[in-house]
Design an enzyme around this catalytic site. Sequence first.
Site, short mmCIF file in Angstrom:
data_model
loop_
_atom_site.label_atom_id
_atom_site.label_comp_id
_atom_site.label_asym_id
_atom_site.label_seq_id
_atom_site.Cartn_x
_atom_site.Cartn_y
_atom_site.Cartn_z
N LYS A 81 0.56 12.21 -1.71
CA LYS A 81 0.50 11.38 -0.51
C LYS A 81 0.41 12.32 0.68
CE LYS A 81 1.02 6.93 0.72
NZ LYS A 81 0.56 5.73 0.02
N GLY A 182 5.65 -9.03 7.40
CA GLY A 182 4.43 -8.29 7.69
C GLY A 182 3.25 -9.25 7.59
N GLY A 184 -0.10 -7.89 7.88
CA GLY A 184 -1.20 -6.94 7.92
C GLY A 184 -2.22 -7.21 6.83
N VAL A 186 -2.54 -6.41 3.55
CA VAL A 186 -2.15 -6.94 2.24
C VAL A 186 -1.56 -8.34 2.37
CG1 VAL A 186 -0.73 -6.61 0.20
CG2 VAL A 186 -1.72 -4.62 1.34
N ALA A 187 -0.65 -8.51 3.32
CA ALA A 187 0.00 -9.82 3.48
C ALA A 187 -1.04 -10.90 3.75
CB ALA A 187 1.02 -9.76 4.61
P1 NAD Z 1 -0.80 -2.94 7.67
O1 NAD Z 1 -0.58 -1.81 8.58
O2 NAD Z 1 -2.13 -3.63 7.64
O3 NAD Z 1 0.30 -4.08 7.94
C1 NAD Z 1 1.66 -3.82 8.08
C2 NAD Z 1 2.20 -4.84 9.05
O4 NAD Z 1 3.63 -4.77 9.05
C3 NAD Z 1 1.75 -4.60 10.49
O5 NAD Z 1 1.14 -5.79 10.99
C4 NAD Z 1 3.06 -4.26 11.24
O6 NAD Z 1 3.07 -4.73 12.57
C5 NAD Z 1 4.06 -4.99 10.38
N1 NAD Z 1 5.46 -4.52 10.50
C6 NAD Z 1 5.94 -3.27 10.63
N2 NAD Z 1 7.27 -3.26 10.67
C7 NAD Z 1 7.67 -4.57 10.57
C8 NAD Z 1 8.93 -5.23 10.53
N3 NAD Z 1 10.07 -4.56 10.62
N4 NAD Z 1 8.95 -6.58 10.38
C9 NAD Z 1 7.80 -7.29 10.29
N5 NAD Z 1 6.57 -6.71 10.32
C10 NAD Z 1 6.50 -5.37 10.46
O7 NAD Z 1 -0.38 -2.41 6.22
P2 NAD Z 1 -0.84 -2.97 4.80
O8 NAD Z 1 -2.03 -2.20 4.36
O9 NAD Z 1 -0.88 -4.46 4.82
O10 NAD Z 1 0.37 -2.46 3.89
C11 NAD Z 1 1.63 -3.11 3.94
C12 NAD Z 1 2.61 -2.35 3.05
O11 NAD Z 1 2.12 -2.32 1.73
C13 NAD Z 1 2.86 -0.88 3.43
O12 NAD Z 1 4.18 -0.53 3.12
C14 NAD Z 1 1.91 -0.11 2.53
O13 NAD Z 1 2.35 1.21 2.29
C15 NAD Z 1 2.01 -0.96 1.28
N6 NAD Z 1 0.84 -0.84 0.43
C16 NAD Z 1 -0.39 -1.09 0.93
C17 NAD Z 1 -1.49 -0.98 0.09
C18 NAD Z 1 -2.89 -1.29 0.58
O14 NAD Z 1 -3.80 -1.37 -0.27
N7 NAD Z 1 -3.10 -1.46 1.87
C19 NAD Z 1 -1.33 -0.61 -1.25
C20 NAD Z 1 -0.02 -0.39 -1.73
C21 NAD Z 1 1.05 -0.50 -0.87
#
Ligand code: NAD
Length: 349
Positions: A81, A182, A184, A186-187
Amino acid sequence: MTTPWGLPDFDEHEDVHFVTNDECGLWAIIAVHSTHLGPAAGGCRFWHYAKDEEALVDALRLSRGMSYKNAMAGLPLGGGKSVILANEERTKTPDMLHAFGKAVDHLGGRYVTAEDVGMSVADMIEISRSTRFVAGLPNSGSDVGGDPGPHTALGIFLGIKAAVRRALGKDRLDGLHIALQGAGSVATGVALHAAAEGAKLSIADIDEARAKKLASASGGTVVSADEILGLDADVVSPSALGAILNENSIAQLKAPIVAGAANNQLATPQDGERLHQRGILYAPDYVINAGGIINVCTEYLADGDASLVRKRIEGIPVRLEQIWDESEHSGRDPAAVADAMAQRLIGRA
Ligand code: NAD
């Protein structure tokens, strides 16, 4: 117990690289945890850390998580990473991304990068000008590649369904209440899959505009970031940042299931046991969130198409079932069971 370098999260990482470049303001750490099963693969996070030491801890923990994730997903990849330290003086520029790409290239393929929080497909294109050891690039001729987020979301959705089947005896999500932390990349995918199956959604994001946008797209309700984990929901799905499951937050949980995308959700290994003691079914994060790396791996190795990616992602609920079965059999919590399985696979049992 003394820990090497005074770092409790150092876990016999094969190597850790500190990269700086004054001209473009790059400060980065590349952590290679294990290459036992193949090149150390894992995304690059662009994040503003309150303290620089937190970036190192993040890189160490996230890279070990990638070793476990890739092994448990059955991929021929090790775990690594990288993090790029952001702040007002160090904003992301093409020059910075090129310098980072050169640092990745210098490792000769021991580390392969892709998107993580704060990095986009466009950023991977920039990085690919300096190295070929990068994935998460747009589809070019093949139907595999691009943003891993939707693939991660599919795996989370299928994992949530498996957890619901196991803990609540239901085959579908209609009428069930899912609390999403969240809103973002994934959500968003998880919310749209779950809404299509009739789930009721509560959504919180520290960026309220994002929460509102997702709520309007999925028919969900916005709740405050402080409330989300303690909602009286069927599933809590942490999809923001890590270390949010600790003694305090676990005591407040009302949902019988925790299944979400965030990496390193447990603040400490004891928190896995705490969830177990409370009878809350936990889907180990690096098992349920492997959909993105499955897509990245298939793209990088060019060994399959979208239907193979889908088939591999459909293996996620199967592995979760194996972990929960073993947990039930041994009495150990699912996170500890998954760690032991992963350690065996990477030769560190
Ligand atoms: P992203 O940056 O698109 O979304 C993350 C969201 O979380 C943002 O909108 C941010 O404002 C919000 N956030 C941060 N702190 C917060 C809190 N305390 N309360 C509520 N919301 C909060 O990221 P993503 O790509 O959707 O990834 C989300 C998580 O999943 C991360 O931890 C990432 O490491 C993990 N993940 C992502 C992937 C991927 O394919 N993108 C794969 C495996 C794991």
